[in-house]
Design an enzyme around this catalytic site. Sequence first.
Site, PDB file in Angstrom:
ATOM      1  N   TYR A 112     -10.477  15.216  -5.741  1.00 47.85           N
ATOM      2  CA  TYR A 112      -9.539  14.677  -6.727  1.00 47.85           C
ATOM      3  C   TYR A 112      -8.736  15.806  -7.374  1.00 47.85           C
ATOM      4  CZ  TYR A 112      -7.867  12.183 -10.883  1.00 47.85           C
ATOM      5  OH  TYR A 112      -7.085  11.634 -11.873  1.00 47.85           O
ATOM      6  N   ASP A 154       0.865  -1.179   0.000  1.00 46.79           N
ATOM      7  CA  ASP A 154       0.000   0.000   0.000  1.00 46.79           C
ATOM      8  C   ASP A 154       0.901   1.228   0.000  1.00 46.79           C
ATOM      9  OD1 ASP A 154      -1.731   2.101   0.469  1.00 46.79           O
ATOM     10  OD2 ASP A 154      -2.892   1.068   2.005  1.00 46.79           O
TER      11      ASP A 154
END
Length: 245
Positions: free
Chosen positions: A153, A61
């Site tokens: 985003y 990750d």
Amino acid sequence: MLNLSNKKIIITGAASGIGKAIAAQSVDCGAIVIAVDIDSDGLERLEKEKGKNNIIPFVFDASKMEQVELFFSEIEGYTGYPDCLINNVGIYYGKSILDYTQEEIDRVLEVNIKSAVYFSKKFAQYKMRNKEHGCIINMSSVSGQESSSDAIYGLSKAALIGLTKSNAMNFSPYVRVNAIAPGIIDTPMMKTISSSRLAQYRERELISEPLTPEQVANTAIFLISDAAKHYTGAVFDINNGCYLR
């Protein structure tokens, strides 16, 4: 075709989309790719497609500092130190800021921004300490340069442009740092974009042929190569002309 022989390249988010396209083209140009993703099945498919000698998969990750530190400690003894880092991993929910939960906000910022910070820090520390030359590419977006229907985003991609310019200065003269800012690309992520927003982008594009991950990969390959040795702190737009600046 540009020659990337003997180069080792870290690519985060390498199991699909743009990351996978860059990994595939890098191998075709002679590089060894250290592919990082949480998608173990996707990494396995990439390894089968491009060969075990060419793809070194790591299931990590990228948004967790402790996992990034473990990753760099492993690759230093396993492959020798890489020449290039591509901070490509990212997630996109495609929703209004009004509908975001706190957990979703945190996840976007962790994956899209913090992963690039963590990887850049560890990569540049080694290069600068050992006075070795290298390069970093941050995968931004047109959403980081103009308004985005997904403000979180857009925020994350604008942050990558700021990170690119600051790190180009901070890591000189050893590490070149550039960003790529694609427009709408034909990837699974595009399915989360509303049809009305997608139509707005398409109407503004000056080139009718849809942008593909492979065409974005062409820009990345150039920036990795020695042909781009005088480029740093730059943002490369590839958006079919939908945003001109």
